[in-house]
Write an enzyme that holds these catalytic residues in place. Sequence first.
Site, PDB file in Angstrom:
ATOM      1  N   GLY A  40       7.339  -2.371  -2.642  1.00  0.00           N
ATOM      2  CA  GLY A  40       6.787  -1.025  -2.651  1.00  0.00           C
ATOM      3  C   GLY A  40       7.477  -0.134  -3.660  1.00  0.00           C
ATOM      4  O   GLY A  40       7.176  -0.162  -4.855  1.00  0.00           O
ATOM      5  N   CYS A  64       2.297   3.995   9.704  1.00  0.00           N
ATOM      6  CA  CYS A  64       2.565   5.289   9.077  1.00  0.00           C
ATOM      7  C   CYS A  64       3.349   6.196  10.031  1.00  0.00           C
ATOM      8  O   CYS A  64       2.919   6.449  11.155  1.00  0.00           O
ATOM      9  CB  CYS A  64       1.267   5.969   8.657  1.00  0.00           C
ATOM     10  SG  CYS A  64       1.589   7.545   7.844  1.00  0.00           S
ATOM     11  N   GLY A 100       9.965  -4.197   2.870  1.00  0.00           N
ATOM     12  CA  GLY A 100      11.132  -3.337   3.023  1.00  0.00           C
ATOM     13  C   GLY A 100      12.331  -3.832   2.254  1.00  0.00           C
ATOM     14  O   GLY A 100      12.842  -4.923   2.513  1.00  0.00           O
ATOM     15  N   PRO A 126       0.859  -1.188   0.000  1.00  0.00           N
ATOM     16  CA  PRO A 126       0.000   0.000   0.000  1.00  0.00           C
ATOM     17  C   PRO A 126       0.894   1.236   0.000  1.00  0.00           C
ATOM     18  O   PRO A 126       1.819   1.322   0.803  1.00  0.00           O
ATOM     19  CB  PRO A 126      -0.760  -0.125   1.336  1.00  0.00           C
ATOM     20  CG  PRO A 126       0.123  -0.939   2.221  1.00  0.00           C
ATOM     21  CD  PRO A 126       0.924  -1.847   1.312  1.00  0.00           C
TER      22      PRO A 126
HETATM   23  C1  LIG Z   1       5.060   6.973  -1.131  1.00  0.00           C
HETATM   24  C2  LIG Z   1       4.816   5.923  -0.102  1.00  0.00           C
HETATM   25  C3  LIG Z   1       3.575   5.808   0.476  1.00  0.00           C
HETATM   26  C4  LIG Z   1       3.320   4.821   1.434  1.00  0.00           C
HETATM   27  N1  LIG Z   1       2.065   4.693   1.925  1.00  0.00           N
HETATM   28  C5  LIG Z   1       1.787   3.675   2.775  1.00  0.00           C
HETATM   29  C6  LIG Z   1       0.447   3.442   3.206  1.00  0.00           C
HETATM   30  O1  LIG Z   1      -0.502   4.141   2.809  1.00  0.00           O
HETATM   31  N2  LIG Z   1       0.249   2.414   4.077  1.00  0.00           N
HETATM   32  C7  LIG Z   1       1.266   1.609   4.535  1.00  0.00           C
HETATM   33  O2  LIG Z   1       1.038   0.701   5.309  1.00  0.00           O
HETATM   34  N3  LIG Z   1       2.521   1.795   4.105  1.00  0.00           N
HETATM   35  C8  LIG Z   1       2.802   2.787   3.240  1.00  0.00           C
HETATM   36  N4  LIG Z   1       4.077   2.938   2.759  1.00  0.00           N
HETATM   37  C9  LIG Z   1       5.128   1.971   3.154  1.00  0.00           C
HETATM   38  C10 LIG Z   1       5.225   0.818   2.139  1.00  0.00           C
HETATM   39  O3  LIG Z   1       4.017   0.074   2.107  1.00  0.00           O
HETATM   40  C11 LIG Z   1       6.392  -0.116   2.447  1.00  0.00           C
HETATM   41  O4  LIG Z   1       6.184  -0.732   3.692  1.00  0.00           O
HETATM   42  C12 LIG Z   1       7.728   0.627   2.483  1.00  0.00           C
HETATM   43  O5  LIG Z   1       7.850   1.489   1.377  1.00  0.00           O
HETATM   44  C13 LIG Z   1       8.916  -0.346   2.501  1.00  0.00           C
HETATM   45  O6  LIG Z   1       8.909  -1.164   1.383  1.00  0.00           O
HETATM   46  P1  LIG Z   1       9.848  -0.911   0.063  1.00  0.00           P
HETATM   47  O7  LIG Z   1      11.276  -0.855   0.524  1.00  0.00           O
HETATM   48  O8  LIG Z   1       9.528  -2.088  -0.804  1.00  0.00           O
HETATM   49  O9  LIG Z   1       9.412   0.397  -0.516  1.00  0.00           O
HETATM   50  C14 LIG Z   1       4.352   3.938   1.833  1.00  0.00           C
HETATM   51  C15 LIG Z   1       5.611   4.064   1.252  1.00  0.00           C
HETATM   52  C16 LIG Z   1       5.864   5.037   0.303  1.00  0.00           C
HETATM   53  C17 LIG Z   1       7.224   5.127  -0.312  1.00  0.00           C
END
Ligand SMILES: Cc1cc2nc3c(=O)[nH]c(=O)nc-3n(C[C@H](O)[C@H](O)[C@H](O)COP(=O)(O)O)c2cc1C
Length: 356
Positions: free
Chosen positions: A232, A108, A209, A24
């Site tokens: 993400g 968040c 992550g 998300p």
């Molecule tokens: C722009 C952005 C918006 C995000 N919005 C949410 C969100 O609405 N809800 C949530 O649980 N995590 C949110 N996250 C966190 C991601 O879901 C994820 O846990 C985090 O980016 C780590 O994963 P990654 O390294 O694959 O990006 C957001 C991350 C980013 C970069």
Amino acid sequence: MCIDLNTPWTIGSVEIPTRLVLAPMAGVSVQAFRRQGRRYGAGLVCSEMVSCAGLSHKNERTLGYLRIGRDEHPLAVQIFGSEPGVMAEAARMVEAAGADLVDINFGCPVRKVTKTGAGASLLDEPHRAAAIVEAVAEAVDVPVCVKMRRGVENGSRTALEVGPQLVDAGAASLTLHPRSAQQMYTGTADHTLTAELVELVDVPVVASGDITSRGRAESILAESGCAAVMVGRVAQGNPWAVGEIAGIVEGTPTREEVVAELLHFMRDTVAEMGEQRATGFLKKFYGWYLGRGRFPKPFANELVRLETIDQVEERLLAAAPGAAASSRSSTRSMVSSRTSSLANGFGKRPRPRYQP
Ligand SMILES: Cc1cc2nc3c(=O)[nH]c(=O)nc-3n(C[C@H](O)[C@H](O)[C@H](O)COP(=O)(O)O)c2cc1C
């Protein structure tokens, strides 16, 4: 034990066809993004976090987040808030909208959210967090999931204390992004904590992550014992990374493929939110799609300055004329892969290796 990324798993009664979950992301996880994730092999997609207060006040924009396409399932809709009763009411609306799972945001780190007592700040209030999960789980029949950070402060291990309590309260799955809220997105996600959490609970744990390649996904699945991995940021403007992790895309996309996919995404987004809103919303995606060495840097900046979607399309097609045909065939193959994706998980769509 090494789990095959392309095997099904379940959260409660919901079967998920692959071990790959699309994260998300606020301001990103619109329907067009989620559908694209499904086409490229994500077994589960999630909405961005939706304010339970906004749902409770029937705010028009917030209610729009509950629009769910038939081709998105299985889908989790994520809600955030701090009042168990309001969260339960929001969860009922999410279930009525057709979501397969209700996801609760305890991760968040953004001040605007934490100062209201929601998001990651709930990790420091385990009783309230458990009360929210309990109220939501009682309110709906679909499984309830929780997504959380490791804790608020750097080095925190709070998730390991709170996680089992949330499962006792009714959580059917936990997703851990093992960075602290304080860290925001700096440093690295410490998945040794994910492995510890897996040992403590008897529900599926999803690792979030820094999962940016199939190799990394496989090693985190094997080393942590998690049930699935979540991707993400790497998916922003880069569905090919999702496809690579899912094992259905090889190599780097050609410029024509990039432009065709961007056009497809733009059209889907316009259909979803209307041209006026889409025009502003899409601007950040131009850099994401056209960067990564795919086009010279000034190109995305040029598109951002254009006033209409038609102008952007025209400029994109001038830069990669072959994308016109490719974009039409990609729409056709999407429709056929959607059909198979509903039947058996997702349509395998082998793509050619990059030809320089
Ligand atoms: C722009 C952005 C918006 C995000 N919005 C949410 C969100 O609405 N809800 C949530 O649980 N995590 C949110 N996250 C966190 C991601 O879901 C994820 O846990 C985090 O980016 C780590 O994963 P990654 O390294 O694959 O990006 C957001 C991350 C980013 C970069």
